[in-house]
Design a protein around this motif. Structure first.
Motif, PDB file in Angstrom:
ATOM      1  N   GLN A  82       0.820  -1.207   0.000  1.00  0.00           N
ATOM      2  CA  GLN A  82       0.000   0.000   0.000  1.00  0.00           C
ATOM      3  C   GLN A  82       0.860   1.267   0.000  1.00  0.00           C
ATOM      4  O   GLN A  82       0.543   2.248  -0.677  1.00  0.00           O
ATOM      5  N   THR A  86       0.780   3.975  -2.858  1.00  0.00           N
ATOM      6  CA  THR A  86       0.302   5.295  -2.440  1.00  0.00           C
ATOM      7  C   THR A  86       1.208   6.387  -2.981  1.00  0.00           C
ATOM      8  O   THR A  86       0.755   7.435  -3.470  1.00  0.00           O
ATOM      9  N   GLU A  87       2.551   6.142  -2.885  1.00  0.00           N
ATOM     10  CA  GLU A  87       3.499   7.149  -3.404  1.00  0.00           C
ATOM     11  C   GLU A  87       3.277   7.363  -4.898  1.00  0.00           C
ATOM     12  O   GLU A  87       3.262   8.486  -5.387  1.00  0.00           O
ATOM     13  N   SER A  89       0.545   6.856  -6.526  1.00  0.00           N
ATOM     14  CA  SER A  89      -0.750   7.491  -6.760  1.00  0.00           C
ATOM     15  C   SER A  89      -0.699   8.989  -6.555  1.00  0.00           C
ATOM     16  O   SER A  89      -1.541   9.726  -7.086  1.00  0.00           O
ATOM     17  N   TYR A  90       0.295   9.469  -5.756  1.00  0.00           N
ATOM     18  CA  TYR A  90       0.443  10.897  -5.552  1.00  0.00           C
ATOM     19  C   TYR A  90       1.285  11.549  -6.643  1.00  0.00           C
ATOM     20  O   TYR A  90       1.700  12.708  -6.522  1.00  0.00           O
ATOM     21  N   ALA A 202      -5.330   3.347  -0.539  1.00  0.00           N
ATOM     22  CA  ALA A 202      -4.173   4.168  -0.157  1.00  0.00           C
ATOM     23  C   ALA A 202      -4.056   4.234   1.368  1.00  0.00           C
ATOM     24  O   ALA A 202      -5.042   4.120   2.102  1.00  0.00           O
ATOM     25  N   GLN A 204      -3.195   6.935   2.952  1.00  0.00           N
ATOM     26  CA  GLN A 204      -3.952   8.166   3.179  1.00  0.00           C
ATOM     27  C   GLN A 204      -4.762   8.433   1.912  1.00  0.00           C
ATOM     28  O   GLN A 204      -4.217   8.844   0.898  1.00  0.00           O
ATOM     29  N   ILE A 212      -6.281   2.732  -5.460  1.00  0.00           N
ATOM     30  CA  ILE A 212      -5.062   3.242  -6.103  1.00  0.00           C
ATOM     31  C   ILE A 212      -4.406   2.157  -6.939  1.00  0.00           C
ATOM     32  O   ILE A 212      -3.397   2.400  -7.601  1.00  0.00           O
TER      33      ILE A 212
END
Length: 703
Positions: A82, A86-87, A89-90, A202, A204, A212
């Motif tokens: 995750q 997540t990284e 997805s940002y 994610a 966050q 994500i």
């Protein structure tokens, strides 16, 4: 034998017959009642047994499905995975992720370990296979972006993962029940495989929420699933448990099937869902039910089925009906044997009773026939007196067309005494030209078993006469009849027809005159009534209505506005919008149309049609509350015709509306103001039968 002795013998024979027959029937009833109760008891026991085994196998299969879902779901919830996604997805480029190479390597190793441990990895190939030969991609685990781009995957991952992702996202977009278990489907190596998908959240969540990425696992179906279909300690030779699903019009078999010729591999065998009495088809319609049906190989079986949770699979459990119901079949055969013996005994008793009473019956029959002959002679004489008094021609013929009866008028028409006509053929006495239509009508009456009526024109004394003939079949089973015959009643109705034609012609003239008066009162709607009548008649004919209904629609269309003659001419010719009081005057006088015509006799329901012509299909018109099929069809037709003519005809103060625009407005009010049947008939006539050309002059003010 005296009369008293004859009656006593007959009563004794009848009593013996009734007692023996009653006992036999009662025994037969008891025997089959017992057989039926035993059959129901055995079926109930087998239903319970099949249900118990089915439930245990269902739990085992659902447990296997749950294990596969858990493997992929646990992977999707892994913290390292995750964080990594997540990284990305940002907006972080994959190569720039913190510790990107190390994390990527860790994730690849983790996917490989999970795949190897849980069946999501292909079996290792033979060492002697050349490395430059591509092996089929049959299993693996892949992590993808929401768009389906591969982030991390095990070696040789099947490309079907993209299709699985699209199917899963389509479920979400269409608001369908989400299902994360897909398959089976045919893999690249030809074997059946399944797939599991789980969304990755994610650490966050982003502002817009959502996944994500996705973890997708693909694995082949194998014995670890199919072994769960086998019941431990199974002692039945014919019991089978297998998986099916429906795809369109076909039923696919998802697990291996053994049959006399070998074994069907999963997804290699399917049958039409319309296959008569197919067990799988019945159970797919009613999961959980108990059925007596036919298995995939044609055997008669007892069957039950359950839906496998989280899938579109149905588990089916069957057992051969011969194995399950063998004992009851033996008992039924025994019961039938005993019943047959009872029937033989009853038959023997009946023969004895019949033999005892044979002499009595012969004597009674002779006496009965003598009385019958006397009765028939009296009836014949009475019938002759009655029919000879009738002005109509009455005759009876047998199935060969020979006269069996003729009254005085028939004899006069033929020119021969009635007694000389008996036994002679119609064709010989009337000639082929006159006899042929009568013979055809007689044959039709006998074939249908119902009276029929025919009208025909014949020449008599140099004049054409209209003859109505009724042909009534005579059943040979009726008392005194030995053959299928026909009673013919013929009447000269020339004067009646002529009188009716005159009355109809007078009525036509009256209708035309009234329509002319109506249209002359309102210069803004010249020819309106005649055109409504013409359009209504055409719609009725297009819908295939009877002649009387067609005529009713035409006359009602011509006269529906008769009440206008009571409206002041100043109101009818007023070019401005009518006031409320003036509209009330017009409506009240139009409502009086039916009352003004009630003294005129019409063949059809003209007055009822006029009263209902302002009724709406949805009940919002007048009379209040009258709606739908309760409105006469002729009234529905006239309403459409009136609206069409009103819109397309030119007026002194406006041009006629184009036909297409008028039809759009009519179609808009279908199922509200109008019945769709007449509107569809009008549209078909306009577009396909020359209606546009026929009525295009409506828009011409000078027409």
């Amino acid at each position: 034998m005296t009369t008293l002795g004859w009656w006593q013998a007959r009563r004794a024979a009848l009593l013996i017959f009734m007692v023996v027959l009653g006992a036999a029937l009662f025994g037969f009833y008891l025997a089959f009642s017992f057989a039926e109760s035993e059959r129901k008891r055995d079926l109930l026991a087998w239903q319970k047994q099949l249900s118990v085994v089915m439930q245990s196998r269902l739990v085992a299969v659902e447990d296997w499905v749950g294990q596969q879902q858990k493997v992929v779901t646990d992977l999707a919830e892994n913290g390292s995975l995750q964080i990594y996604l997540t990284e990305i997805s940002y907006g972080v480029v994959q190569d720039d992720v913190t510790g990107g190479a190390a994390q990527l390597g860790y994730l690849e190793n983790m996917l490989n370990v999970v795949a190897q441990q849980n069946g999501f990895a292909a079996a290792q190939g033979r060492a002697d296979v050349p490395v430059n030969i591509d092996r089929p991609a049959v299993a693996g685990i892949v992590l993808t972006s929401p768009e389906g781009d591969v982030m991390v995957a095990t070696p040789n991952m099947p490309i079907i993962a993209r299709e699985i992702l699209r199917d899963y996202q389509r479920q979400i977009q269409q608001g369908l029940e989400k299902r994360n278990f897909f398959g089976p489907f045919v893999g690249e190596d030809g074997r059946a495989a399944v797939a599991v998908i789980a969304p990755i959240a994610a650490i966050q969540p982003l502002d817009e929420g959502g996944a994500i990425g996705y973890a997708i696992g693909v694995r082949p179906l194998g014995d670890d699933l199919f072994d769960r279909l086998r019941q431990p300690g199974e002692i039945s030779h014919s019991a089978r448990t297998y998986l099916v699903r429906q795809r369109g019009a076909a039923i696919e078999y998802l697990s291996p099937l053994s049959y006399a010729g070998g074994i069907h591999a999963p997804l290699q065998f399917s049958l039409s869902a319309d296959t008569p009495s197919l067990a799988a088809a019945k159970l797919l319609k009613k999961p959980g039910s108990f059925q007596q049906a036919t298995a995939f190989d044609g055997r008669k079986v007892l069957a039950t089925g359950r839906q496998v949770g989280g899938t579109d699979w149905l588990m089916v459990r069957t057992i051969d009906a011969r194995e399950a119901l063998g004992a009851i079949s033996q008992r039924r055969n025994m019961i039938l044997t005993i019943s047959s013996l009872l029937i033989l005994l009853v038959s023997g008793a009946v023969l004895l009773v019949w033999r005892h009473g044979a002499s009595v019956r012969v004597a009674a029959a002779a006496e009965r026939y003598r009385h019958l002959a006397e009765k028939l002679e009296k009836v014949y004489g009475f019938l002759k007196v009655v029919t000879d008094c009738q002005p109509t021609s009455i005759a009876a013929v047998d199935s060969q067309g020979h006269y069996t009866f003729a009254n005085r008028q028939t004899a006069a028409d033929v020119g021969m005494p009635a007694q000389d006509m008996i036994g002679r053929a119609m064709r010989d006495l009337l000639g082929a030209e006159k006899a042929t239509p009568l013979e055809e009508a007689n044959a039709a009456a006998v074939e249908s078993g119902q009276p029929i009526m025919r009208m025909r024109s014949v020449e008599h004394s140099g004049r054409q006469r209209m003859i109505k003939s009724d042909h009534i079949p005579l059943d040979k089973n009726q008392e005194g009849m030995t053959d299928h015959g026909v009673l013919m009643v013929m009447e000269d109705i020339t004067e009646l027809v002529s009188e009716r034609e005159k009355r109809e012609q007078n009525l036509r003239h009256l209708v035309t005159t009234l329509a002319t008066i109506i249209d002359s009162r309102d210069p803004f709607s010249t020819h309106h009534s005649k055109r409504v009548a013409e359009v209504a008649e055409t719609i009725a004919e297009e819908m295939g209505l009877k002649d009387q209904d067609v005529e009713t629609a035409e006359i009602a269309g011509a006269l529906m506005n008769l009440g206008k003659i009571m409206v002041p001419r100043s109101v009818l010719t007023k070019p401005e919008t009518l006031s409320t009081s003036e509209l009330t005057v017009v409506r009240e006088n139009l409502a009086k149309t039916a009352e003004m015509l009630k003294g005129i006799i019409f063949d059809g329901p003209v007055l009822q049609t006029i009263r209902q012509v302002h009724a709406h299909w949805d009940g919002s018109g007048m009379p209040e509350g009258l709606k739908g099929e309760d409105i006469l069809m002729t009234a529905r037709i006239v309403a459409v015709a009136n609206a069409y003519v009103g819109m397309t005809c030119a007026r002194a103060y406006r041009p006629g509306m184009p036909i297409d625009e008028a039809m759009v407005l009519l179609l808009k009010d279908v199922d509200k103001r109008y019945d769709r049947g007449p509107v569809a008939a009008l549209l078909n006539y306009l577009d396909n039968k020359g209606g546009r050309a026929r009525w295009q002059h409506f828009a011409d003010p000078a027409a």
